[in-house]
Design a protein around this motif. Structure first.
Motif, mmCIF file in Angstrom:
data_model
loop_
_atom_site.group_PDB
_atom_site.id
_atom_site.type_symbol
_atom_site.label_atom_id
_atom_site.label_comp_id
_atom_site.label_asym_id
_atom_site.label_seq_id
_atom_site.Cartn_x
_atom_site.Cartn_y
_atom_site.Cartn_z
ATOM 1 N N TYR A 72 0.838 -1.188 0.000
ATOM 2 C CA TYR A 72 0.000 0.000 0.000
ATOM 3 C C TYR A 72 0.876 1.241 0.000
ATOM 4 C CZ TYR A 72 1.368 -0.650 4.808
ATOM 5 O OH TYR A 72 2.100 -0.863 5.932
ATOM 6 N N GLY A 73 0.318 2.328 -0.477
ATOM 7 C CA GLY A 73 1.017 3.599 -0.437
ATOM 8 C C GLY A 73 2.282 3.628 -1.263
ATOM 9 N N GLU A 74 2.886 4.767 -1.278
ATOM 10 C CA GLU A 74 4.170 4.949 -1.936
ATOM 11 C C GLU A 74 5.279 4.704 -0.921
ATOM 12 O OE1 GLU A 74 4.532 8.532 -4.327
ATOM 13 O OE2 GLU A 74 2.380 8.831 -4.096
ATOM 14 N N THR A 75 6.440 4.334 -1.418
ATOM 15 C CA THR A 75 7.569 4.061 -0.538
ATOM 16 C C THR A 75 7.827 5.229 0.403
ATOM 17 O OG1 THR A 75 8.557 2.695 -2.251
ATOM 18 C CG2 THR A 75 10.003 3.429 -0.488
ATOM 19 N N LYS A 76 7.724 6.456 -0.100
ATOM 20 C CA LYS A 76 8.022 7.626 0.726
ATOM 21 C C LYS A 76 7.046 7.787 1.882
ATOM 22 C CE LYS A 76 5.437 10.820 -2.164
ATOM 23 N NZ LYS A 76 5.460 11.954 -3.005
ATOM 24 N N GLU A 77 5.899 7.086 1.845
ATOM 25 C CA GLU A 77 4.918 7.161 2.919
ATOM 26 C C GLU A 77 5.185 6.139 4.028
ATOM 27 O OE1 GLU A 77 1.392 6.423 0.709
ATOM 28 O OE2 GLU A 77 1.144 8.513 0.139
ATOM 29 N N LEU A 78 6.129 5.247 3.821
ATOM 30 C CA LEU A 78 6.362 4.148 4.741
ATOM 31 C C LEU A 78 7.626 4.356 5.544
ATOM 32 C CD1 LEU A 78 5.676 1.274 2.196
ATOM 33 C CD2 LEU A 78 4.061 2.304 3.799
ATOM 34 N N PHE A 79 7.710 3.686 6.681
ATOM 35 C CA PHE A 79 8.990 3.639 7.369
ATOM 36 C C PHE A 79 9.369 2.194 7.598
ATOM 37 C CE2 PHE A 79 6.095 4.097 10.965
ATOM 38 C CZ PHE A 79 6.652 3.357 11.981
ATOM 39 N N SER A 80 10.673 1.951 7.653
ATOM 40 C CA SER A 80 11.169 0.581 7.668
ATOM 41 C C SER A 80 11.678 0.135 9.028
ATOM 42 C CB SER A 80 12.280 0.430 6.626
ATOM 43 O OG SER A 80 13.293 1.381 6.869
ATOM 44 N N GLY A 81 11.781 1.048 9.956
ATOM 45 C CA GLY A 81 12.230 0.706 11.291
ATOM 46 C C GLY A 81 12.368 1.948 12.134
ATOM 47 N N TYR A 82 12.733 1.731 13.403
ATOM 48 C CA TYR A 82 12.868 2.876 14.293
ATOM 49 C C TYR A 82 13.852 2.572 15.413
ATOM 50 C CZ TYR A 82 10.025 0.301 17.632
ATOM 51 O OH TYR A 82 9.567 -0.650 18.497
ATOM 52 N N TYR A 83 14.329 3.633 16.009
ATOM 53 C CA TYR A 83 15.123 3.594 17.231
ATOM 54 C C TYR A 83 14.458 4.533 18.218
ATOM 55 C CZ TYR A 83 19.129 1.479 14.832
ATOM 56 O OH TYR A 83 19.949 0.644 14.143
ATOM 57 N N ILE A 84 14.501 4.205 19.492
ATOM 58 C CA ILE A 84 14.142 5.153 20.533
ATOM 59 C C ILE A 84 15.380 5.321 21.394
ATOM 60 C CG2 ILE A 84 12.680 5.687 22.514
ATOM 61 C CD1 ILE A 84 10.434 4.192 21.141
ATOM 62 N N LEU A 85 15.855 6.560 21.433
ATOM 63 C CA LEU A 85 17.076 6.882 22.154
ATOM 64 C C LEU A 85 16.758 7.791 23.337
ATOM 65 C CD1 LEU A 85 19.444 7.761 19.165
ATOM 66 C CD2 LEU A 85 18.939 5.518 20.154
ATOM 67 N N ASP A 86 17.507 7.635 24.408
ATOM 68 C CA ASP A 86 17.412 8.516 25.568
ATOM 69 C C ASP A 86 18.673 9.371 25.557
ATOM 70 O OD1 ASP A 86 16.581 9.688 27.906
ATOM 71 O OD2 ASP A 86 17.118 7.988 29.187
ATOM 72 N N VAL A 87 18.542 10.582 25.049
ATOM 73 C CA VAL A 87 19.697 11.463 24.852
ATOM 74 C C VAL A 87 19.425 12.828 25.465
ATOM 75 C CG1 VAL A 87 20.526 10.277 22.782
ATOM 76 C CG2 VAL A 87 18.846 12.108 22.550
ATOM 77 N N ALA A 88 20.462 13.638 25.557
ATOM 78 C CA ALA A 88 20.364 14.938 26.210
ATOM 79 C C ALA A 88 19.629 15.986 25.374
ATOM 80 C CB ALA A 88 21.760 15.446 26.567
ATOM 81 N N SER A 89 19.615 15.818 24.044
ATOM 82 C CA SER A 89 19.042 16.869 23.204
ATOM 83 C C SER A 89 18.674 16.327 21.828
ATOM 84 C CB SER A 89 20.052 18.001 23.022
ATOM 85 O OG SER A 89 21.161 17.526 22.278
ATOM 86 N N GLN A 90 17.897 17.122 21.115
ATOM 87 C CA GLN A 90 17.571 16.773 19.731
ATOM 88 C C GLN A 90 18.847 16.705 18.897
ATOM 89 O OE1 GLN A 90 15.603 19.658 17.044
ATOM 90 N NE2 GLN A 90 14.030 18.064 16.841
ATOM 91 N N GLN A 91 19.773 17.606 19.158
ATOM 92 C CA GLN A 91 21.021 17.610 18.403
ATOM 93 C C GLN A 91 21.788 16.302 18.597
ATOM 94 O OE1 GLN A 91 21.881 19.699 16.013
ATOM 95 N NE2 GLN A 91 23.602 18.322 15.623
ATOM 96 N N GLU A 92 21.795 15.763 19.814
ATOM 97 C CA GLU A 92 22.472 14.484 20.032
ATOM 98 C C GLU A 92 21.769 13.369 19.253
ATOM 99 O OE1 GLU A 92 23.995 11.414 23.505
ATOM 100 O OE2 GLU A 92 23.066 13.295 24.131
ATOM 101 N N ALA A 93 20.445 13.403 19.208
ATOM 102 C CA ALA A 93 19.701 12.418 18.415
ATOM 103 C C ALA A 93 20.070 12.539 16.931
ATOM 104 C CB ALA A 93 18.198 12.600 18.608
ATOM 105 N N VAL A 94 20.204 13.776 16.467
ATOM 106 C CA VAL A 94 20.608 14.019 15.072
ATOM 107 C C VAL A 94 21.997 13.435 14.816
ATOM 108 C CG1 VAL A 94 21.286 15.841 13.436
ATOM 109 C CG2 VAL A 94 19.158 16.053 14.747
ATOM 110 N N GLU A 95 22.912 13.654 15.738
ATOM 111 C CA GLU A 95 24.279 13.136 15.559
ATOM 112 C C GLU A 95 24.291 11.610 15.477
ATOM 113 O OE1 GLU A 95 26.888 14.961 14.726
ATOM 114 O OE2 GLU A 95 25.497 16.648 14.797
ATOM 115 N N TRP A 96 23.480 10.940 16.308
ATOM 116 C CA TRP A 96 23.390 9.482 16.213
ATOM 117 C C TRP A 96 22.776 9.060 14.885
ATOM 118 C CZ3 TRP A 96 26.076 6.121 18.694
ATOM 119 C CH2 TRP A 96 26.513 6.376 19.991
ATOM 120 N N ALA A 97 21.717 9.757 14.456
ATOM 121 C CA ALA A 97 21.062 9.416 13.189
ATOM 122 C C ALA A 97 22.030 9.524 12.014
ATOM 123 C CB ALA A 97 19.850 10.326 12.965
#
Length: 139
Positions: A72-97
């Motif tokens: 169903y849907g287009e590929t761009k509408e789907l996600f293939s997995g996820y991580y949940i991280l416990d980090v100090a900031s959004q920037q730290e999450a960005v660095e891990w990503a």
């Protein structure tokens, strides 16, 4: 510390590149990345998702819910997995990503996960959820 969800979104192009990569190479690279997250003490959860062909969609846009089998849907509408991280900031999450393997041509959406403390504590449903979280060791 705050929780952030990294939502891995593939594109048609990234999926095409991924098709020719040996599964052992994928497992080794993902395993190494996951191990880095674990050793840093920031990984709370991580899961990959099955092929969209195996899923279903429950569509609530009409009067009654309609269930549609995948794909169903287009590929761009789907996600293939996820991580949940416990980090100090959004920037730290960005660095891990930015360090995640096999993401060329893909996108990662990063969103903060609010804590139960951010909701009205006098609400009966929040109180019940808090009790459940305490009982299950989540708080």
């Amino acid at each position: 510390m705050a929780k952030y969800m990294l939502i891995m979104r593939a594109t048609d192009e990234s999926l095409a590149k991924f098709q020719d990569v040996d599964f052992t190479e994928i497992m080794n690279a993902m395993g190494k990345f996951n191990d880095e997250l674990i050793r840093a003490g920031v990984l709370l959860a991580a899961e990959g998702l099955d092929d969209p062909k195996e899923g279903v969609v429950v569509d609530f846009t009409g009067e009654t819910p309609v269930v549609t089998d995948g794909p169903y849907g287009e590929t761009k509408e789907l996600f293939s997995g996820y991580y949940i991280l416990d980090v100090a900031s959004q920037q730290e999450a960005v660095e891990w990503a930015k360090r995640a393997p096999f993401m060329a041509g893909s996108k990662t959406e990063i969103r903060r996960v609010p804590t139960i403390d951010e909701f009205p504590q006098d609400n009966q449903w929040i109180q019940k959820e808090r009790a459940w979280r305490e009982q299950t060791g989540q708080l």
